[in-house]
Design a protein around this motif. Structure first.
Motif, short mmCIF file in Angstrom:
data_model
loop_
_atom_site.label_atom_id
_atom_site.label_comp_id
_atom_site.label_asym_id
_atom_site.label_seq_id
_atom_site.Cartn_x
_atom_site.Cartn_y
_atom_site.Cartn_z
N GLY A 1 -3.74 -1.61 -2.13
CA GLY A 1 -2.34 -2.18 -2.00
C GLY A 1 -2.67 -3.69 -0.65
O GLY A 1 -3.29 -4.24 -0.06
N GLU A 2 -1.07 -4.69 -0.72
CA GLU A 2 -1.18 -6.26 0.40
C GLU A 2 -1.55 -4.76 1.82
O GLU A 2 0.17 -4.46 1.31
N PHE B 1 1.16 -1.07 -0.05
CA PHE B 1 0.39 -0.08 0.29
C PHE B 1 0.66 0.75 -0.20
O PHE B 1 1.76 0.81 0.18
N SER B 2 0.43 2.42 -0.75
CA SER B 2 1.10 3.57 -0.81
C SER B 2 2.53 3.22 -1.00
O SER B 2 2.75 4.69 -0.95
N TRP C 1 -5.39 -2.71 -14.35
CA TRP C 1 -6.17 -3.07 -13.45
C TRP C 1 -4.91 -3.25 -12.23
O TRP C 1 -3.91 -3.54 -11.71
N GLN D 1 -5.77 -5.50 3.84
CA GLN D 1 -6.58 -6.22 2.71
C GLN D 1 -5.29 -7.13 1.86
O GLN D 1 -4.31 -7.26 2.22
N TYR E 1 -2.70 10.97 -0.54
CA TYR E 1 -2.53 9.84 -0.48
C TYR E 1 -3.89 9.39 -0.65
O TYR E 1 -4.57 10.06 1.00
N GLN E 2 -4.20 8.44 -1.45
CA GLN E 2 -5.81 8.19 -0.83
C GLN E 2 -5.74 6.69 -1.79
O GLN E 2 -5.58 6.30 -2.59
N THR E 3 -6.30 5.72 -0.88
CA THR E 3 -6.47 4.08 -0.66
C THR E 3 -6.58 3.81 -1.34
O THR E 3 -8.40 4.18 -1.36
N THR E 4 -6.43 2.38 -2.52
CA THR E 4 -7.79 1.88 -3.13
C THR E 4 -7.78 0.75 -2.79
O THR E 4 -7.87 -0.04 -1.78
N VAL E 5 -9.59 1.09 -2.78
CA VAL E 5 -10.46 -0.49 -2.20
C VAL E 5 -10.65 -1.27 -3.41
O VAL E 5 -11.12 -0.57 -4.16
N GLY E 6 -10.21 -2.23 -3.33
CA GLY E 6 -11.02 -2.91 -4.30
C GLY E 6 -9.52 -3.13 -5.64
O GLY E 6 -8.46 -3.13 -4.96
N VAL E 7 -10.40 -2.79 -6.62
CA VAL E 7 -9.85 -3.01 -8.30
C VAL E 7 -10.10 -1.52 -8.70
O VAL E 7 -11.43 -1.07 -8.79
N ARG E 8 -9.54 -0.63 -9.05
CA ARG E 8 -10.25 0.20 -10.18
C ARG E 8 -9.28 -0.09 -11.41
O ARG E 8 -7.77 -0.80 -11.81
N ILE E 9 -10.18 0.03 -12.45
CA ILE E 9 -9.56 -0.52 -13.61
C ILE E 9 -9.80 0.91 -15.17
O ILE E 9 -10.70 1.59 -14.85
#
Lengths: 685, 167
Positions: B61-62, B12-13, B57, B66, B32-40
């Motif tokens: 972040g792991e 992440f980040s 895809w 998550q 910083y804006q964290t990604t939830v799931g997937v952005r395509i």
């Protein structure tokens, strides 16, 4: 749970009281007004004056005075045209009081519910008669009515917002639903001896679907009516529909139940019933006349005006998953049935947002498939197919994904593959909005905390190393001092040897003092980094003077080391942005650095040159130069060269100090060998 | 037009979303804006006269909050493994994710990106040392989503390797 603390109780009471528009009247022994206040106008007592006979103004008090010592409560009294109040009459401290609270809204609600309850039997009878022409599988088997008549009761609790026409069904208000569920459950147990099971599907349970079977019909209708009365009184849960059945077999509650919509807000309840309803839905409200719009939205249903409200009859096959689809539709979730060929068939209305995800597989077929560009959903359907093939009742989530909408905004979705208890293959698509935002914010906070923690850890590690270096550097001269003093203390020495040892001790002590000063300088500079500096040319430091002072102070040390030190600077003033003593310290650090690496017999040159709006000071030595790998980090904290005797803080001090003044510091190799360190300062103009 | 799915993987980040935003929309945000799931996202690159459409895809972040779903990797023709040059442990995570990528997709091309090259003061990863790590596909690419340095080149490099390998 204990009672509220005193201060909180007072606050809670004040809110509760304010919301009920209180008014009061204090009376003398002759029922004449001694004092009055509050919202008297609401109760038809506008302009009530001291000395008035209250019974002449308030009919509802006739015969109630004089009051007895025991306070009496008269709930829901009619006190004016369409106005109702809870009236309390009593005596306190010898004074008779009349206290009024508004009860109009509650009375109106109860009245409406009572009216609907009273009409229920008639409506039910009409429904059964109207269902006569329906296909056989939708007919009530009259022969079974007397002996086998049972009902399915399904209660859909619907949360509403301020505007009752706009149901709000979000997870943040599940608490209200749960409270409603509990009350409904208790009431049904009390009224009808029924134990309701919460809907099997987790989603339904969360949003308030309760169901039970095998209930005698009469009892079920009474129970549904009681439930409506209760739910109507729960703040935030202003609507509900009770769907009572026609006749069905006790062990086989099937789709031939005839729903009767009995709960407000009517339009929403009716729409939900049309989604849920298996064959026909009777609207119990004369205000529902817009059958055309509903026929358009609910393909397959036909409305006709048969009583106070329309009767809707489904001409096609009832949906197998209509009930779940209805509830999910109300929640903004699309439920699709999946055929063997992978084509998706909606079981309810497909909302606009789903257009971005789904494309019609030919309008005629009525089927859908993932939009061509939608790689995420296509990818998930591979996993979903495996899940469906396993045939185990349950669900599998896709995880959240986002797509850009036409307006360039990110929209979040999630899909669920479901296998129903009858082996049905279902796909639910959920449009996430608040839930996504909440989850993202929580995750964001957690990760920002983690990042802060990591940064703090790294900083602590750097400080640990720095501390180790400082202690090491301070220890080296101390060893020399201790050694010199020990020799002086233990031996009889020749005067010249004594002088030599004293000089060693003194030099090492000075070195140690220099190191300590550097450490203190850096810590002080870090603190002062954001402090103001002088940029007014009348008070700004004179670079020429700073250079002369620094060179003069280091000249003896250079002479000792047999290194020539030259200064090529203008004689006149040269004002630069900064602070004089700190600028001199920065120059001194570069001179000390050059001396440390300069071989005996060489020369170090200090020069000044003007640049556009800036002044550049260079200090060139003929030492070994700096390794390129070290050069990249030369001005970082505690980076040290090979010569030793340095805390690694001098150049770092230069960097943070110059940077705070809008200047800079750097290194470049000297052509022909050696190093050039430079300072770039802003001219004070 | 040739169409290929690629994934961005990393801790992440590290700047995965910022790299995509830089490539696709030429923008960068400090926040910083964290990604939830997937952005395509999609981006078409011109390579040697051919248009290549990348379906990108951008995976969450792991970390302990998550986990990567391996099913997200299915069908990927390649991946960008992203690490943060100021956080050395993110290189380890990127390399672990490369192994998981190979478990699902086989030996598809993967580029290791060391991002945040603009933060030189805080740089704590030596790309040469990273390159020396056992099993690295190729030299890491140093990028900065903030300045744009190396970003388009990294995506192009991956696309070329995908096409060259016939993946």
């Amino acid at each position: 749970m204990g009672a509220l603390p005193g201060f909180l109780e007072e606050y809670a009471m004040s809110i509760a009281v304010r919301r009920r528009s209180p008014a009061y009247v204090l009376l003398g022994p002759d029922a004449r007004v001694v004092e009055a206040g509050g919202e008297l106008a609401r109760y038809g007592l506008r302009d009530l004056a001291v000395g008035d006979d209250v019974t002449a103004r308030a009919d509802f008090l006739a015969g109630m005075l004089p009051a007895s010592d025991e306070t009496i409560e008269l709930p829901a009294l009619t006190v004016g045209e369409g106005q109702h109040a809870d009236v309390h009459i009593g005596v306190a401290d010898g004074t008779t009081f009349v206290l009024l609270f508004d009860a109009t809204a509650r009375v109106m609600r109860q009245s409406a519910l009572q009216q609907k309850g009273n009409d229920l039997d008639l409506l039910r009878g009409r429904t059964v008669r109207a269902a006569g022409p329906l296909p056989a599988d939708h007919l009530v088997d009259a022969a079974n009515v007397n002996l086998r008549r049972v009902a399915v009761v399904r209660v859909h609790l619907i949360l509403v917002g301020e505007d009752e026409d706009e149901p709000v069904l979000d997870s943040t208000r599940v608490v209200e639903t749960r409270r409603a569920q509990r009350l409904v459950r208790e009431e049904l147990r009390r009224q009808a001896g029924l134990t309701l099971e919460t809907g099997a599907a987790e989603a339904c349970a969360a949003f308030g679907l309760l169901s039970t079977t095998g209930v005698p019909e009469r009892q079920a209708i009474d129970a549904a009516r009681a439930v409506l009365a209760i739910v109507g009184l729960i703040p935030g849960v202003a609507a509900c529909i009770g769907v009572a059945s026609g006749a069905v077999a006790a062990s086989e509650p099937t789709s031939d139940a005839v729903p009767i919509v009995i709960g407000p807000p009517f339009d929403h309840a009716l729409r939900l019933a049309l989604l849920v309803g298996p064959g026909c839905v009777l609207a119990d409200d004369e205000t529902v006349t817009h059958t055309q719009g509903l026929e358009r939205d609910f393909v397959g249903w036909t409305g006709s005006q048969t009583g106070p409200g329309p009767l809707f009859v489904r001409r096609g096959n009832p949906p197998r998953h209509g009930e779940l689809a209805g509830v999910l539709s109300a929640l903004g979730v699309v439920l699709l049935e999946v055929r063997q060929d992978g084509i998706l068939f909606p079981t309810g209305v497909v909302p606009d947002w789903a257009d971005a995800l789904l494309e019609w597989e030919g309008r005629a077929s009525g089927g859908l498939r993932p939009a061509d560009e939608l790689s995420f959903l296509a990818n998930f359907l591979v996993d979903a197919a495996e899940f469906w093939d396993r045939g185990e009742v349950g669900f599998q989530r896709s995880g959240i994904w986002t797509e850009l909408d036409e307006g360039g905004e990110n929209q979040a979705f999630e899909a669920l593959a479901l296998v129903g208890s009858g082996g049905e293959r279902l796909l639910a698509l959920d449009f996430l909005s608040e839930a996504y935002t909440e989850r993202q914010e929580l995750l964001q906070q957690a990760r920002e905390t983690r990042l802060s923690f990591e940064a703090l850890q790294a900083e602590i590690q750097k400080k640990d190393v720095l501390l180790h270096c400082i202690v090491h550097d301070l220890k080296a001269p101390l060893s020399s001092i201790v050694g010199a003093l020990s020799l002086l203390n233990t031996r009889e020495l020749a005067p010249d040897k004594v002088a030599s040892l004293l000089e060693i001790g003194l030099r090492q002590a000075q070195r140690q003092e220099d190191l300590i000063r550097q450490v203190l300088d850096v810590f002080a500079a870090e603190i002062r980094e954001l402090e103001s500096f002088e940029s007014d040319p009348r008070r700004a430091p004179d670079l020429s003077q700073c250079l002369r002072d620094a060179v003069d102070s280091y000249r003896p040390a250079y002479q000792d080391a047999d290194v020539e030190l030259t200064l090529d600077a203008t004689e006149g003033e040269m004002r630069v942005v900064g602070v004089a003593d700190r600028l001199e310290r920065a120059i001194a650090n570069l001179l000390e650095n050059a001396l440390r690496y300069s071989p005996a017999g060489t020369r170090t040159e200090v020069a000044v040159e003007n640049e556009d709006g800036h002044v550049r000071v260079t200090i060139s030595d003929r030492g070994p130069g700096v390794d390129p790998e070290v050069a990249e980090k030369l001005f970082d904290r505690f980076v040290r060269g090979s010569a030793g005797g340095s805390s690694g803080l001098g150049l770092y001090y230069c960097r943070i100090t110059l940077r705070s003044w809008g200047g800079s510091v750097g290194y470049e190799p000297r052509p022909g060998g050696g190093s050039v360190f430079w300072l770039r300062l802003v001219r004070a103009l | 037009m040739i169409r290929k799915k690629i994934c961005l993987l990393g801790a992440f980040s590290v700047g995965k979303t910022s790299l995509v935003q830089r490539l696709v929309h030429s923008i960068f945000s400090e926040r910083y804006q964290t990604t939830v799931g997937v952005r395509i996202e999609k981006k078409t690159l011109m390579l040697d006269g051919n248009d290549v459409s990348l379906v990108i895809w951008d995976l969450q972040g792991e970390d302990e909050f998550q986990k990567l779903r391996e099913s997200y990797l299915r069908g990927s023709s390649g991946a960008l493994l992203v690490a943060d040059g100021t956080r050395p442990h993110t290189v380890d995570i990127a390399i672990l994710l490369r192994d998981r990528l190979r478990d699902v997709c086989g030996n598809v091309p993967a580029e290791l990106l060391i991002n945040k090259a603009d933060l030189t003061d805080e740089w704590a990863v030596d790309p040469r040392a990273v390159a020396a790590l056992d099993g690295a596909d190729s030299e890491p690419i140093v990028t900065s989503a903030k300045t744009g340095a190396g970003v388009e080149g990294a995506f192009e490099s991956l696309a070329r390797r995908i096409l060259g390998g016939g993946a």
